[in-house]
Structure formats: structure tokens, C-alpha cells
Design an enzyme around this catalytic site. Sequence first.
Site, PDB file in Angstrom:
ATOM      1  N   TYR A 199      27.500   3.222  -4.834  1.00 60.03           N
ATOM      2  CA  TYR A 199      28.818   2.902  -4.245  1.00 60.03           C
ATOM      3  C   TYR A 199      28.872   1.552  -3.523  1.00 60.03           C
ATOM      4  O   TYR A 199      29.819   0.786  -3.723  1.00 60.03           O
ATOM      5  CB  TYR A 199      29.310   4.066  -3.361  1.00 60.03           C
ATOM      6  CG  TYR A 199      29.916   5.144  -4.225  1.00 60.03           C
ATOM      7  CD1 TYR A 199      31.283   5.144  -4.513  1.00 60.03           C
ATOM      8  CD2 TYR A 199      29.125   6.115  -4.819  1.00 60.03           C
ATOM      9  CE1 TYR A 199      31.825   6.092  -5.360  1.00 60.03           C
ATOM     10  CE2 TYR A 199      29.661   7.063  -5.662  1.00 60.03           C
ATOM     11  CZ  TYR A 199      31.011   7.055  -5.925  1.00 60.03           C
ATOM     12  OH  TYR A 199      31.560   7.980  -6.770  1.00 60.03           O
ATOM     13  N   GLU A 205      30.896  14.540  -4.942  1.00 62.54           N
ATOM     14  CA  GLU A 205      29.838  14.498  -5.962  1.00 62.54           C
ATOM     15  C   GLU A 205      28.553  15.174  -5.474  1.00 62.54           C
ATOM     16  O   GLU A 205      27.839  15.794  -6.276  1.00 62.54           O
ATOM     17  CB  GLU A 205      29.599  13.051  -6.414  1.00 62.54           C
ATOM     18  CG  GLU A 205      30.758  12.595  -7.298  1.00 62.54           C
ATOM     19  CD  GLU A 205      30.922  11.087  -7.439  1.00 62.54           C
ATOM     20  OE1 GLU A 205      29.950  10.340  -7.211  1.00 62.54           O
ATOM     21  OE2 GLU A 205      32.041  10.652  -7.785  1.00 62.54           O
TER      22      GLU A 205
END
Length: 404
Positions: free
Chosen positions: A95, A137
Site C-alpha cells: 500500500y 483484506e
Amino acid sequence: MLSEKTIQIIKSTVPVLEKHGLDITKRFYQLLFTHHPELLNIFNHANQKQGKQQTALANAVYAAAQYIDKLETIIPVVKQIGHKHRSLGIRAEHYPIVGENLLAAIKDVLGSQATDEILQAWAEAYGVIADAFIGVEAELYEQAEQQEGGWEGFRAFRVDRKVKESDVITSFYLVPQDEEAIAVFEPGQYISVKMEIPGESNTHIRQYSLSDAPGKPYYRISVKREDGQQDQPAGKVSVYLHEQVEQGDVVLLSAPAGDFVLDQKDDRPVVLISGGVGLTPLVSMLHTLVETNPNRQITFIHAAQNGDVHAMREQVEELASQHSQVSVYWCYDKPTDHDRATNVFHKEGYVDMATLQEMVPSKDVSFYFCGPMPFMKALYSNLKEYKIAEADIHFEFFGPAGSL
Ligand SMILES: Cc1cc2nc3c(=O)[nH]c(=O)nc-3n(C[C@H](O)[C@H](O)[C@H](O)COP(=O)(O)OP(=O)(O)OC[C@H]3O[C@@H](n4cnc5c(N)ncnc54)[C@H](O)[C@@H]3O)c2cc1C
Ligand code: HEM
């Protein structure tokens, strides 16, 4: 928590970023792959070349930014993307990489319009959005790994059988090489296949819906060979699977994922509609329903060009002959002379309003569908015109999610 000022800056700059959307996302991917060429092993290059993924990722960031002060309202969308990310192996550490390169792209494209204050606000907002994805997630990873027969990352499966289903679709029955249990999935879910193709510098990952019912000692995927056309190269993974992958060969799979799943608590009649290879998740739902719920009425409608490319017809007709709960209906838009002579199809043409009026038992039913984009768009608009509630309309895209 973001400050009120940051939220205001984000909301007021979303339209500017959207206006330069394509330039920013193009620049973003250039930067991303220059700084992190290893990510070329995860992203789908064909989707990149066709611009599908460019629109998906950054647009999702802007859309999320519009809801920055009420991110909980977009959690269903985050979950859908999270399933895809989980099946591809996207991890929390990826990310910041995306964040850095997205900000750098914004800065490059907007130039002096992107003040330090604006960039700082976007860095903070991206962090909040990324945390929402990472949280969703993390749960999906835990489920995939902890469930019985589940696993982490990619697991080796052996091709137990390769079965031709039509001129263009072939099924692969895949059993785990370690001979341990495999995870039960929900009908409608997919796996990702990671393929090393000789001569290719990157690995290629593709999703394939599971096409049989869960609970078997194998996973079955059914793959259409994408031959390409004059201006389009042939599909990499599907052609490799068809031409090179044989019984006994090993492929790598991630655990089943996806939120296009059959609601098995719903007892109302169900209508499963597919176009072309889009039939795979619906065949899985059909097998599951006849095995588990003998009372639920099922209408299975399939559109194919003709009998030569119509996969699994005998399989589905056999289920219909054994289970009176199943009605089947075939629409061919380019029937062959042989199709006409043998009278194997019900309607010449597409699935349209007339098909729905003829085949669908009532309006109190749930619909599940999948197929090529134009098919899905037309069907969705027919269902809306037919006054079907949004909650009863479920669909899957065989590519980056688009808008119907
Ligand atoms: C959730 C999900 C489930 C799926 N389930 C199934 C399934 O059950 N069965 C199935 O067969 N497929 C399924 N798919 C589609 C599958 O994942 C692949 O996209 C498909 O097999 C094509 O992959 P490929 O590597 O062969 O083609 P790719 O190499 O990815 O190419 C895809 C298409 O893009 C075109 N293309 C490639 N490069 C270019 C370029 N430079 N310019 C223009 N066009 C280009 C190719 O001609 C081809 O038509 C599913 C997809 C998703 C997301
Ligand atoms: C907040 C940040 C992110 C957002 C909003 C986001 C959004 C999206 C969206 C909307 C899709 C398309 C989903 C679909 O197929 O329907 C997608 C797919 C994908 N994402 Fe993300 N993503 C983010 C972060 C990341 C990160 C960190 C990575 C890894 C580097 C990543 C890699 C991918 C890949 C590889 C795909 C599939 C691409 C393809 O099939 O072409 N994403 N993402």
C-alpha cells in the site's frame, strides 16, 4: 482521524483530480513499474494495455476520497476489491508503494496546482483509505488460511483431467499436489492461477471461476481460448492452458475468493443467466442447487453463438432431465445449419425482454448473471425495466469491475 480541514481539501480537489484522471493514472503506472518492476508479476498487462485497470484503481481511490468522512458506506465495494487483492496476493506492505507513486503522479501532472497542503491532505486521506483495505483484506487472508483445507499464497495443483467442453472451452480438473484437503468454496467464487510461461519475463495471474459444485476432491475450471483478432494478440494464459498444459502438469492456485456467491438461504426461485464462457460460475451454482436444495426452482438461460461453442450443454440438460426443478433455455445468435437441423436451441437471437417474459416464473426471483460486457449491460437494463429490485440482481465481471 482526519481533520475537518483535510476533509474539505480532499472533497474540493477530487473533481480536479478526476478531470486529469487518465493522465494521473498513466503517470502513476509508469512510475510504479519503473520503481517496482517486480509488480509487473502481479498486474494484468492486457488490462493495462486496454486501459481497463488504469481506470479501475485510481478511480476507486477518488471515489473513496469522496466518502472519506463515511468510509463505512463503501465497505461492500472495498470487500469486492479486497477479494481480488487477496486472491492476487496484495499485502499491507504494497500500500505505501502505491500511495507514494500516486502522490508523485498527482504532483507531476498537476504541477504548481498541487500545493504542499493539498499533497499532504491526499497523503493522509490515502493512508485512511489504505487502512480500510488492509483491514478488510487481513480478515480475508485469515479466512482463506484458517479454514479447513485453506492455504496461504499459491499452492501447487496437478491437472488430473483435461476435458474439451466445446470448440473454444476446455475444463481442467485440478487436485492438490500435496494430496491434502482443499477448501470448500461458495458457488460463484473464483481462484487465481499464477502461470510461468516459457519465454515470458513475468509471471501472469488470471482469475477463473470454479465451475463445479463445492465439496469435491478437485477444483474444476473451464477456460475459453482467447485467440485474439487481427489487431489483438492472442490471450497469454488461456492459450497456454489450452495448448501446453496437459494432464499431470502443475499449476499454482490461490485459495477461492469472490463475493459473487449464491445466497443459499434464499428459497425463492432463482434465474441463472450467462453469455459465452460466463456460464462457469452459474454452472457451479446449478450443480450446487440440485445437490443441496431439491425444492428451489431454477431457470438456467444461456446465450451462445451456436452449438459448436456452447459448452456443457449435455451436462446441464442431463441435470434438467434428472431434476424437475430445473428449466433450461438456449439462445443462439448465429446457429449453424446443424443446430437448425437438430433443433437444439430454443431461440434465435439474444437474451432480451421477450426471453425474460417467457422464461422467468415471477418477478419475485433472484437473478445471477455473467457474460461479455455488452450482454451484461443489456441484461441489466432489461432487468431494471422488468422492475426487478436491485437486491435481487447479482453479477460478475470477467475482468476489472465496470459500470453497468
Ligand atoms: C472473476 C473472474 C472470473 C473469470 N472466470 C473465467 C472463467 O471461468 N473462464 C474463462 O475462460 N475466463 C474467466 N475469466 C477471464 C480470465 O481471467 C482471463 O481474463 C482470460 O482467460 C484471458 O486471459 P489471457 O491471459 O488468455 O488473455 P490476456 O493475455 O489477458 O488478454 C486478454 C484479452 O486482451 C486482448 N489483448 C491483449 N493484449 C492486448 C493489446 N496489447 N491490445 C489489445 N488487446 C489486447 C487479447 O486479445 C485478449 O482478448 C475470469 C475473470 C475474472 C475477473
Ligand atoms: C487504496 C488503494 C487501492 C485501491 C482503491 C485499489 C483499487 C482497485 C480496483 C478498483 C481494482 C479492480 C478490481 C476488479 O478487478 O474489479 C483493483 C485491482 C487490482 N489491484 Fe488494487 N487498489 C488499491 C491498492 C492496490 C495495491 C497496493 C496493489 C499492489 C501493488 C494493487 C494491485 C492490484 C492488482 C494487481 C489488481 C488487478 C489488476 C488486473 O487484474 O488488471 N492494488 N484495485
